[in-house]
Design an enzyme around this catalytic site. Sequence first.
Site, PDB file in Angstrom:
ATOM      1  N   ARG A   1       0.843  -1.210   0.000  1.00 15.08           N
ATOM      2  CA  ARG A   1       0.000   0.000   0.000  1.00 15.08           C
ATOM      3  C   ARG A   1       0.873   1.253   0.000  1.00 15.08           C
ATOM      4  O   ARG A   1       0.560   2.236  -0.665  1.00 15.08           O
ATOM      5  CB  ARG A   1      -0.925  -0.012   1.214  1.00 15.08           C
ATOM      6  CG  ARG A   1      -1.955  -1.140   1.161  1.00 15.08           C
ATOM      7  CD  ARG A   1      -2.933  -1.054   2.291  1.00 15.08           C
ATOM      8  NE  ARG A   1      -3.719   0.181   2.208  1.00 15.08           N
ATOM      9  CZ  ARG A   1      -4.355   0.732   3.233  1.00 15.08           C
ATOM     10  NH1 ARG A   1      -4.291   0.178   4.423  1.00 15.08           N
ATOM     11  NH2 ARG A   1      -5.042   1.830   3.078  1.00 15.08           N
TER      12      ARG A   1
ATOM     13  N   GLN B   1      -9.363  10.091   8.197  1.00 20.55           N
ATOM     14  CA  GLN B   1      -9.196   8.687   8.577  1.00 20.55           C
ATOM     15  C   GLN B   1      -8.233   8.010   7.604  1.00 20.55           C
ATOM     16  O   GLN B   1      -7.887   6.849   7.787  1.00 20.55           O
ATOM     17  CB  GLN B   1     -10.547   7.965   8.527  1.00 20.55           C
ATOM     18  CG  GLN B   1     -11.584   8.543   9.471  1.00 20.55           C
ATOM     19  CD  GLN B   1     -12.971   8.002   9.167  1.00 20.55           C
ATOM     20  OE1 GLN B   1     -13.366   6.968   9.670  1.00 20.55           O
ATOM     21  NE2 GLN B   1     -13.715   8.697   8.332  1.00 20.55           N
ATOM     22  N   ASN B   2      -7.838   8.730   6.581  1.00 18.91           N
ATOM     23  CA  ASN B   2      -7.024   8.120   5.530  1.00 18.91           C
ATOM     24  C   ASN B   2      -5.552   8.067   5.932  1.00 18.91           C
ATOM     25  O   ASN B   2      -5.041   8.986   6.570  1.00 18.91           O
ATOM     26  CB  ASN B   2      -7.179   8.899   4.230  1.00 18.91           C
ATOM     27  CG  ASN B   2      -8.609   8.875   3.727  1.00 18.91           C
ATOM     28  OD1 ASN B   2      -9.392   8.031   4.168  1.00 18.91           O
ATOM     29  ND2 ASN B   2      -8.950   9.772   2.822  1.00 18.91           N
TER      30      ASN B   2
ATOM     31  N   HIS C   1      -6.000   7.957  12.002  1.00 21.37           N
ATOM     32  CA  HIS C   1      -5.702   6.526  11.852  1.00 21.37           C
ATOM     33  C   HIS C   1      -4.260   6.278  11.417  1.00 21.37           C
ATOM     34  O   HIS C   1      -3.940   5.192  10.940  1.00 21.37           O
ATOM     35  CB  HIS C   1      -6.682   5.876  10.872  1.00 21.37           C
ATOM     36  CG  HIS C   1      -8.082   5.770  11.409  1.00 21.37           C
ATOM     37  ND1 HIS C   1      -9.170   5.433  10.638  1.00 21.37           N
ATOM     38  CD2 HIS C   1      -8.571   5.951  12.667  1.00 21.37           C
ATOM     39  CE1 HIS C   1     -10.263   5.424  11.390  1.00 21.37           C
ATOM     40  NE2 HIS C   1      -9.930   5.745  12.620  1.00 21.37           N
TER      41      HIS C   1
ATOM     42  N   GLY D   1     -16.856  11.477   2.074  1.00 21.38           N
ATOM     43  CA  GLY D   1     -16.355  10.177   1.627  1.00 21.38           C
ATOM     44  C   GLY D   1     -16.093   9.174   2.727  1.00 21.38           C
ATOM     45  O   GLY D   1     -15.113   8.440   2.680  1.00 21.38           O
ATOM     46  N   THR D   2     -16.994   9.123   3.691  1.00 28.70           N
ATOM     47  CA  THR D   2     -16.827   8.098   4.737  1.00 28.70           C
ATOM     48  C   THR D   2     -18.162   7.416   5.007  1.00 28.70           C
ATOM     49  O   THR D   2     -19.205   8.067   5.002  1.00 28.70           O
ATOM     50  CB  THR D   2     -16.203   8.678   6.024  1.00 28.70           C
ATOM     51  OG1 THR D   2     -16.132   7.648   7.023  1.00 28.70           O
ATOM     52  CG2 THR D   2     -16.966   9.861   6.574  1.00 28.70           C
ATOM     53  N   SER D   3     -18.101   6.100   5.229  1.00 30.37           N
ATOM     54  CA  SER D   3     -19.325   5.301   5.357  1.00 30.37           C
ATOM     55  C   SER D   3     -20.019   5.486   6.702  1.00 30.37           C
ATOM     56  O   SER D   3     -21.136   5.023   6.886  1.00 30.37           O
ATOM     57  CB  SER D   3     -18.993   3.821   5.158  1.00 30.37           C
ATOM     58  OG  SER D   3     -18.028   3.422   6.111  1.00 30.37           O
TER      59      SER D   3
ATOM     60  N   ASN E   1     -21.033  12.720  -0.007  1.00 29.97           N
ATOM     61  CA  ASN E   1     -20.681  11.306  -0.142  1.00 29.97           C
ATOM     62  C   ASN E   1     -21.347  10.733  -1.396  1.00 29.97           C
ATOM     63  O   ASN E   1     -22.403  11.200  -1.814  1.00 29.97           O
ATOM     64  CB  ASN E   1     -21.165  10.533   1.090  1.00 29.97           C
ATOM     65  CG  ASN E   1     -20.283   9.344   1.420  1.00 29.97           C
ATOM     66  OD1 ASN E   1     -19.070   9.491   1.501  1.00 29.97           O
ATOM     67  ND2 ASN E   1     -20.882   8.190   1.609  1.00 29.97           N
TER      68      ASN E   1
ATOM     69  N   ALA F   1     -16.858  12.979  -4.954  1.00 31.41           N
ATOM     70  CA  ALA F   1     -16.163  14.028  -4.201  1.00 31.41           C
ATOM     71  C   ALA F   1     -15.545  15.086  -5.121  1.00 31.41           C
ATOM     72  O   ALA F   1     -15.515  16.267  -4.763  1.00 31.41           O
ATOM     73  CB  ALA F   1     -15.078  13.392  -3.329  1.00 31.41           C
TER      74      ALA F   1
HETATM   75  P1  OAD Z   1     -15.350   3.106   3.645  1.00 29.31           P
HETATM   76  O1  OAD Z   1     -14.791   2.223   2.594  1.00 29.31           O
HETATM   77  O2  OAD Z   1     -16.023   2.461   4.804  1.00 29.31           O
HETATM   78  O3  OAD Z   1     -16.384   4.120   3.024  1.00 29.31           O
HETATM   79  C1  OAD Z   1     -16.068   4.893   1.892  1.00 29.31           C
HETATM   80  C2  OAD Z   1     -17.240   5.811   1.615  1.00 29.31           C
HETATM   81  O4  OAD Z   1     -16.861   6.637   0.529  1.00 29.31           O
HETATM   82  C3  OAD Z   1     -18.542   5.099   1.205  1.00 29.31           C
HETATM   83  O5  OAD Z   1     -19.617   5.639   1.955  1.00 29.31           O
HETATM   84  C4  OAD Z   1     -18.698   5.421  -0.277  1.00 29.31           C
HETATM   85  O6  OAD Z   1     -20.056   5.613  -0.654  1.00 29.31           O
HETATM   86  C5  OAD Z   1     -17.937   6.726  -0.386  1.00 29.31           C
HETATM   87  N1  OAD Z   1     -17.354   6.972  -1.721  1.00 29.31           N
HETATM   88  C6  OAD Z   1     -16.816   6.082  -2.585  1.00 29.31           C
HETATM   89  N2  OAD Z   1     -16.372   6.702  -3.684  1.00 29.31           N
HETATM   90  C7  OAD Z   1     -16.630   8.021  -3.522  1.00 29.31           C
HETATM   91  C8  OAD Z   1     -16.404   9.180  -4.309  1.00 29.31           C
HETATM   92  N3  OAD Z   1     -15.825   9.108  -5.501  1.00 29.31           N
HETATM   93  N4  OAD Z   1     -16.814  10.369  -3.828  1.00 29.31           N
HETATM   94  C9  OAD Z   1     -17.414  10.451  -2.613  1.00 29.31           C
HETATM   95  N5  OAD Z   1     -17.649   9.404  -1.818  1.00 29.31           N
HETATM   96  C10 OAD Z   1     -17.246   8.192  -2.257  1.00 29.31           C
HETATM   97  O7  OAD Z   1     -14.144   4.047   4.137  1.00 29.31           O
HETATM   98  P2  OAD Z   1     -14.024   4.908   5.468  1.00 29.31           P
HETATM   99  O8  OAD Z   1     -15.352   5.434   5.880  1.00 29.31           O
HETATM  100  O9  OAD Z   1     -12.937   5.876   5.262  1.00 29.31           O
HETATM  101  O10 OAD Z   1      -9.840   2.302   9.501  1.00 29.31           O
HETATM  102  O11 OAD Z   1     -13.558   3.812   6.507  1.00 29.31           O
HETATM  103  C11 OAD Z   1     -13.300   4.205   7.823  1.00 29.31           C
HETATM  104  C12 OAD Z   1     -12.206   3.356   8.405  1.00 29.31           C
HETATM  105  O12 OAD Z   1     -12.541   1.986   8.238  1.00 29.31           O
HETATM  106  C13 OAD Z   1     -10.869   3.479   7.712  1.00 29.31           C
HETATM  107  O13 OAD Z   1     -10.122   4.594   8.128  1.00 29.31           O
HETATM  108  C14 OAD Z   1     -10.193   2.213   8.119  1.00 29.31           C
HETATM  109  C15 OAD Z   1     -11.342   1.243   7.888  1.00 29.31           C
HETATM  110  O14 OAD Z   1     -11.329   0.105   8.625  1.00 29.31           O
HETATM  111  C16 OAD Z   1      -8.748   1.673   9.951  1.00 29.31           C
HETATM  112  O15 OAD Z   1      -8.060   0.975   9.227  1.00 29.31           O
HETATM  113  C17 OAD Z   1      -8.478   1.870  11.409  1.00 29.31           C
END
Ligand code: OAD
Length: 247
Positions: free
Chosen positions: A69, A101-102, A119, A185-187, A211, A229
Amino acid sequence: MVLRGAAPPGDNGAMRIVILTGAGISAESGVSTFRDAGGLWEGHDVAVVATPQGYAADPDLVQRFYDDRRRSLADVEPNAAHLALARLEGELGDDVLVITQNVDDLHERAGSHRVLHMHGELRKALCELCETRSPWQGDLADRPPCPDCGTAALRPDVVWFGEMPYYLEKIIEVLEGCEVFVSIGTSGEVYPAAGFVAQARAVGAHTVELNLDASDTASMFDDVRGGPATELVPAWVEEMLAAESRE
Ligand code: OAD
């Protein structure tokens, strides 16, 4: 609370605009999200590659996972959403803070300086012995020595499940002073980040979600916008700057 590492940016009081970013902001740069179809967790067991227990059981496998990565960051560039947030900070300075969180470095490469990586960061290594966080570009699987103490005890500086995210005290402080909270962009599936909107609402902040799909916590936001985004974030930044120039 365990808070490792150096003092974070933004130690000069409350931030008016607090921006939480997740994997979706980097998706259009070519960085995999975690939970979308084809996302990073689809092909990997989280318990193996993202927990201290998984690392203890098979450190080589976990190091190689993060080495891959880290290497892949060389193939991606910031997109229009990262650049728009850097522009917002350029215009409003200390009033803007990004909490991400990235673990990629695309906010910084776009020009943002006020970024808290709650994170951790792929381009840092954490020494398990002396706890120094060192900038790191290469691989860790070949067990290089810690630049600080010389011990071969470096692991990825990434917060795994069951570990304490970085900067939580600072984050709570800025949320208490924020006027606008934006989640991009977070779930909304991973806490404590998923709870930040509730904390911002509690102090009367205007809350916005940008999102691709409505997140798990979408109902908590005043304004929910769906789309990529790279379209939503530049448009929102334009709105913020136009509102600011009218004040
Ligand atoms: P997720 O993979 O859970 O969620 C990504 C979000 O981004 C989803 O809601 C998608 O709909 C949205 N998305 C995808 N493509 C997009 C785009 N082009 N524009 C806007 N939105 C878009 O990722 P995170 O929420 O970041 O933690 O996950 C949170 C944490 O879970 C991460 O930091 C990681 C993971 O486990 C650790 O590793 C501790």
